[in-house]
Write a protein that holds these residues in place. Structure first.
Motif, PDB file in Angstrom:
ATOM      1  N   ILE A 157       0.784  -1.248   0.000  1.00 46.57           N
ATOM      2  CA  ILE A 157       0.000   0.000   0.000  1.00 46.57           C
ATOM      3  C   ILE A 157       0.812   1.292   0.000  1.00 46.57           C
ATOM      4  O   ILE A 157       0.285   2.341  -0.299  1.00 46.57           O
ATOM      5  N   HIS A 158       2.075   1.215   0.329  1.00 47.86           N
ATOM      6  CA  HIS A 158       2.870   2.449   0.335  1.00 47.86           C
ATOM      7  C   HIS A 158       3.747   2.584  -0.909  1.00 47.86           C
ATOM      8  O   HIS A 158       4.666   3.391  -0.942  1.00 47.86           O
ATOM      9  N   SER A 159       3.454   1.770  -1.923  1.00 47.08           N
ATOM     10  CA  SER A 159       4.317   1.778  -3.110  1.00 47.08           C
ATOM     11  C   SER A 159       3.750   2.653  -4.230  1.00 47.08           C
ATOM     12  O   SER A 159       2.538   2.879  -4.307  1.00 47.08           O
ATOM     13  N   ASP A 160       4.639   3.105  -5.085  1.00 45.35           N
ATOM     14  CA  ASP A 160       4.189   3.909  -6.237  1.00 45.35           C
ATOM     15  C   ASP A 160       3.304   3.080  -7.172  1.00 45.35           C
ATOM     16  O   ASP A 160       2.373   3.582  -7.787  1.00 45.35           O
ATOM     17  N   TRP A 161       3.587   1.789  -7.260  1.00 44.66           N
ATOM     18  CA  TRP A 161       2.760   0.941  -8.120  1.00 44.66           C
ATOM     19  C   TRP A 161       1.324   0.843  -7.613  1.00 44.66           C
ATOM     20  O   TRP A 161       0.394   0.762  -8.394  1.00 44.66           O
ATOM     21  N   TRP A 162       1.161   0.833  -6.300  1.00 41.53           N
ATOM     22  CA  TRP A 162      -0.192   0.728  -5.716  1.00 41.53           C
ATOM     23  C   TRP A 162      -1.051   1.887  -6.231  1.00 41.53           C
ATOM     24  O   TRP A 162      -2.202   1.710  -6.631  1.00 41.53           O
ATOM     25  N   ASP A 163      -0.449   3.086  -6.248  1.00 43.28           N
ATOM     26  CA  ASP A 163      -1.165   4.265  -6.760  1.00 43.28           C
ATOM     27  C   ASP A 163      -1.398   4.156  -8.259  1.00 43.28           C
ATOM     28  O   ASP A 163      -2.462   4.466  -8.777  1.00 43.28           O
ATOM     29  N   TRP A 164      -0.355   3.726  -8.928  1.00 48.52           N
ATOM     30  CA  TRP A 164      -0.402   3.622 -10.399  1.00 48.52           C
ATOM     31  C   TRP A 164      -1.539   2.698 -10.855  1.00 48.52           C
ATOM     32  O   TRP A 164      -2.282   2.990 -11.784  1.00 48.52           O
ATOM     33  N   LEU A 195      13.016  -7.519  -1.843  1.00 47.61           N
ATOM     34  CA  LEU A 195      12.501  -6.937  -0.607  1.00 47.61           C
ATOM     35  C   LEU A 195      11.636  -5.739  -0.960  1.00 47.61           C
ATOM     36  O   LEU A 195      11.970  -4.981  -1.867  1.00 47.61           O
ATOM     37  N   SER A 196      10.567  -5.570  -0.215  1.00 41.86           N
ATOM     38  CA  SER A 196       9.701  -4.424  -0.471  1.00 41.86           C
ATOM     39  C   SER A 196      10.229  -3.206   0.280  1.00 41.86           C
ATOM     40  O   SER A 196      10.058  -3.073   1.490  1.00 41.86           O
ATOM     41  N   TRP A 197      10.854  -2.330  -0.478  1.00 41.55           N
ATOM     42  CA  TRP A 197      11.391  -1.097   0.118  1.00 41.55           C
ATOM     43  C   TRP A 197      10.242  -0.279   0.729  1.00 41.55           C
ATOM     44  O   TRP A 197      10.359   0.242   1.833  1.00 41.55           O
ATOM     45  N   SER A 198       9.109  -0.248   0.019  1.00 41.99           N
ATOM     46  CA  SER A 198       8.003   0.594   0.498  1.00 41.99           C
ATOM     47  C   SER A 198       7.354   0.051   1.768  1.00 41.99           C
ATOM     48  O   SER A 198       6.761   0.810   2.532  1.00 41.99           O
ATOM     49  N   LYS A 199       7.480  -1.256   1.996  1.00 39.48           N
ATOM     50  CA  LYS A 199       6.934  -1.785   3.253  1.00 39.48           C
ATOM     51  C   LYS A 199       7.927  -1.574   4.387  1.00 39.48           C
ATOM     52  O   LYS A 199       7.533  -1.313   5.522  1.00 39.48           O
ATOM     53  N   ILE A 200       9.213  -1.706   4.071  1.00 37.95           N
ATOM     54  CA  ILE A 200      10.222  -1.537   5.120  1.00 37.95           C
ATOM     55  C   ILE A 200      10.339  -0.063   5.522  1.00 37.95           C
ATOM     56  O   ILE A 200      10.502   0.266   6.683  1.00 37.95           O
ATOM     57  N   GLN A 201      10.234   0.801   4.507  1.00 36.25           N
ATOM     58  CA  GLN A 201      10.358   2.240   4.791  1.00 36.25           C
ATOM     59  C   GLN A 201       9.130   2.974   4.235  1.00 36.25           C
ATOM     60  O   GLN A 201       9.197   3.648   3.214  1.00 36.25           O
ATOM     61  N   PRO A 202       7.994   2.845   4.929  1.00 36.89           N
ATOM     62  CA  PRO A 202       6.754   3.415   4.395  1.00 36.89           C
ATOM     63  C   PRO A 202       6.751   4.949   4.360  1.00 36.89           C
ATOM     64  O   PRO A 202       6.015   5.547   3.589  1.00 36.89           O
ATOM     65  N   GLU A 203       7.577   5.550   5.212  1.00 37.34           N
ATOM     66  CA  GLU A 203       7.756   7.011   5.168  1.00 37.34           C
ATOM     67  C   GLU A 203       9.242   7.257   5.246  1.00 37.34           C
ATOM     68  O   GLU A 203       9.978   6.428   5.799  1.00 37.34           O
ATOM     69  N   GLN A 204       9.649   8.428   4.779  1.00 35.27           N
ATOM     70  CA  GLN A 204      11.103   8.636   4.749  1.00 35.27           C
ATOM     71  C   GLN A 204      11.729   8.498   6.140  1.00 35.27           C
ATOM     72  O   GLN A 204      12.827   7.975   6.290  1.00 35.27           O
ATOM     73  N   ASN A 205      10.992   8.942   7.152  1.00 35.52           N
ATOM     74  CA  ASN A 205      11.567   8.872   8.487  1.00 35.52           C
ATOM     75  C   ASN A 205      11.002   7.750   9.340  1.00 35.52           C
ATOM     76  O   ASN A 205      10.953   7.847  10.558  1.00 35.52           O
ATOM     77  N   LYS A 206      10.563   6.707   8.685  1.00 31.49           N
ATOM     78  CA  LYS A 206       9.991   5.604   9.457  1.00 31.49           C
ATOM     79  C   LYS A 206      10.409   4.251   8.895  1.00 31.49           C
ATOM     80  O   LYS A 206      10.239   3.993   7.704  1.00 31.49           O
ATOM     81  N   ILE A 207      10.943   3.432   9.769  1.00 33.79           N
ATOM     82  CA  ILE A 207      11.281   2.060   9.360  1.00 33.79           C
ATOM     83  C   ILE A 207      10.318   1.120  10.068  1.00 33.79           C
ATOM     84  O   ILE A 207      10.110   1.238  11.273  1.00 33.79           O
ATOM     85  N   ASP A 208       9.748   0.214   9.316  1.00 31.01           N
ATOM     86  CA  ASP A 208       8.863  -0.768   9.929  1.00 31.01           C
ATOM     87  C   ASP A 208       9.693  -2.010  10.292  1.00 31.01           C
ATOM     88  O   ASP A 208       9.949  -2.874   9.449  1.00 31.01           O
ATOM     89  N   TYR A 209      10.087  -2.070  11.558  1.00 34.61           N
ATOM     90  CA  TYR A 209      10.978  -3.161  11.991  1.00 34.61           C
ATOM     91  C   TYR A 209      10.287  -4.516  11.998  1.00 34.61           C
ATOM     92  O   TYR A 209      10.948  -5.543  11.919  1.00 34.61           O
TER      93      TYR A 209
END
Ligand code: BGC
Length: 440
Positions: free
Chosen positions: A36-43, A85-99
């Motif tokens: 859900i946080h990926s550019d493709w999801w929007d596309w 690896l899903s970069w957008s899931k690991i880093q859904p916001e620039q200042n947030k890492i989903d551990y």
């Protein structure tokens, strides 16, 4: 090449080298679901971008069903699993890492290793986090720095036991789709692709240096490469000067520009009146420990007088996949020979090869004929480390939606049940015997 293997292969013409890596490949966005946080999801939500407006949704629900998927990998008997690896899931916001996500990947890698399956991690397979794309994506001057920062955060979780790495999947498909044809995010068309391309190459070089330094300090060997999509374009009418010229240009840009840059440390692309790139990139020289080849098919180009445009099409009579892609194994050999010319000492790795074939009519033939090409190349001295079949199971095929079925395993998108196609068993037997098995 190993003299013993040459001798052995004379005795037993069908076998593969002892440490040959049998592999299947997938990509996060195509199988995991809920990206859900990926550019493709929007596309995918934009009307008309995807065939039948199909949204990736839960994809194959792999995030939930990963244990089942390890089970089917074990059934196949593969040694290596290439996934991203899903970069957008690991880093859904620039200042947030989903551990939690990161630790799930760590756990997944542990499980693969416990099952004697070597992880081959692709760091970038077409998809970006929305925040990254919104800021300017690969066109941003600090894109390499942003990616490196991310890599340094994830490395302790996913890197320490990983020996096989792919930095970017098919950089020219990303550039062609995203910046030339406008078919993929960010949906730009034209010829303004210098910035993203250069930034991707710079990022690759930085990833390479960083991972190598880590491995050195941990006293282990790792192997890093790109997965290059190679597809030959041919003039439909070889006597037609214009068709020939255009096909050669397309090959030069799509297939060879990046490889020549990696070989010479200089990126050169020119199309009169449209684009002229000439950049020194010495840092990208010697940044491939293996050369990854994603090979599927070839195409023909012709000039259509109906609309005065160059058009692409596939061979009219040879067997073709559900996507109409011609089965053309010779192109795999041509790709490998071209790589050898540029990098005589770097081994090759077939990082993707497969066919969209819902009824499994051609898949065995496809596998047999491509492996036969590999086998012959190996006997003739080419160093080929492994073969990844695309794909483990049916998945979300980007702008084509869920239609094309590339899986050794069929996925029922209602129940998410995975069912081996006959070709999966055929591939399993090849792996088990480590030799090519003729098809009836
Ligand atoms: C890509 C895959 C894709 C496959 C089949 C490759 O270009 O890496 O993501 O599914 O081809 O089209």
């Amino acid at each position: 090449m190993h003299i013993l293997f040459l001798l052995a292969s004379l005795l037993h013409a069908q076998s593969f080298p002892k440490n040959f890596k049998w592999c299947v490949a997938t990509a996060d966005h195509q199988i995991e679901g809920n990206d859900i946080h990926s550019d493709w999801w929007d596309w995918e939500k934009l009307d008309g971008k995807i065939k039948n407006n199909e949204h990736s949704g839960l994809a194959t629900n792999h995030t939930k069903l990963y244990l089942k998927d390890i089970e089917i990998m074990k059934k196949l008997g593969i040694q290596t699993y290439r996934f991203s690896l899903s970069w957008s899931k690991i880093q859904p916001e620039q200042n947030k890492i989903d551990y939690t996500v990161l630790k799930n990947y760590q756990n997944f890698i542990e499980l693969l290793l416990k099952n004697n399956i070597e992880p081959m991690i692709t760091l970038h397979h077409f998809v970006n986090p929305q925040w990254f794309q919104a800021k300017g994506g690969w066109e941003m001057p600090d894109a390499p720095e942003i990616f490196l920062k991310y890599l340094k955060i994830i490395y302790p979780y996913i890197g320490k036991k990983t020996t096989l790495w792919t930095t970017f999947n098919e950089p020219m498909v990303l550039i062609g789709g995203g910046y030339i044809q406008g078919l993929m995010p960010p949906g730009k068309s034209g010829f303004q692709f210098e910035k993203p391309l250069v930034n991707i190459l710079k990022t690759h070089a930085e990833i390479y240096q960083y991972l190598k330094a880590q491995a050195r300090s941990e006293k282990r060997e790792i192997s890093i490469g790109f997965a290059h999509h190679i597809r030959f374009f041919q003039a439909q009418n070889p006597d037609n000067f214009l068709e020939k010229m255009i096909s050669e240009k397309v090959n030069e840009i799509f297939n060879w520009a990046i490889l020549d840059a990696l070989a010479n440390g200089r990126l050169k692309i020119s199309i009169p009146f449209l684009i002229s790139i000439d950049q020194d990139l010495p840092q990208i020289k010697k940044t491939q420990d293996y050369i990854g080849i994603n090979y599927y098919t070839r195409e023909f180009l012709y000039f259509s007088f109906r609309d005065f445009q160059f058009r692409r099409h596939f061979h009219p009579t040879n067997p073709r996949s559900d996507l109409d892609w011609e089965i053309y194994p010779t192109g795999l050999r041509q790709s490998m020979d071209e790589m050898k010319k540029r990098f005589p000492k770097v081994p090759l790795f077939i990082t993707e090869n497969g066919i969209a074939d819902q009824t499994d009519k051609y898949r065995k033939k496809y596998i047999f004929e491509h492996l036969q090409v590999l086998q012959q190349a190996i006997t003739q001295g080419l160093d080929i480390l492994g073969y990844c079949h695309w794909s483990l199971m049916d998945n979300y095929e980007w702008i084509e939606g869920f239609g094309p079925r590339f899986g050794l395993y069929e996925v029922d998108y209602k129940t998410f049940n995975r069912k081996g196609r006959p070709s999966a068993d055929y591939f399993r037997q090849i792996i088990e015997k480590n030799e090519l098995i003729p098809i009836e």
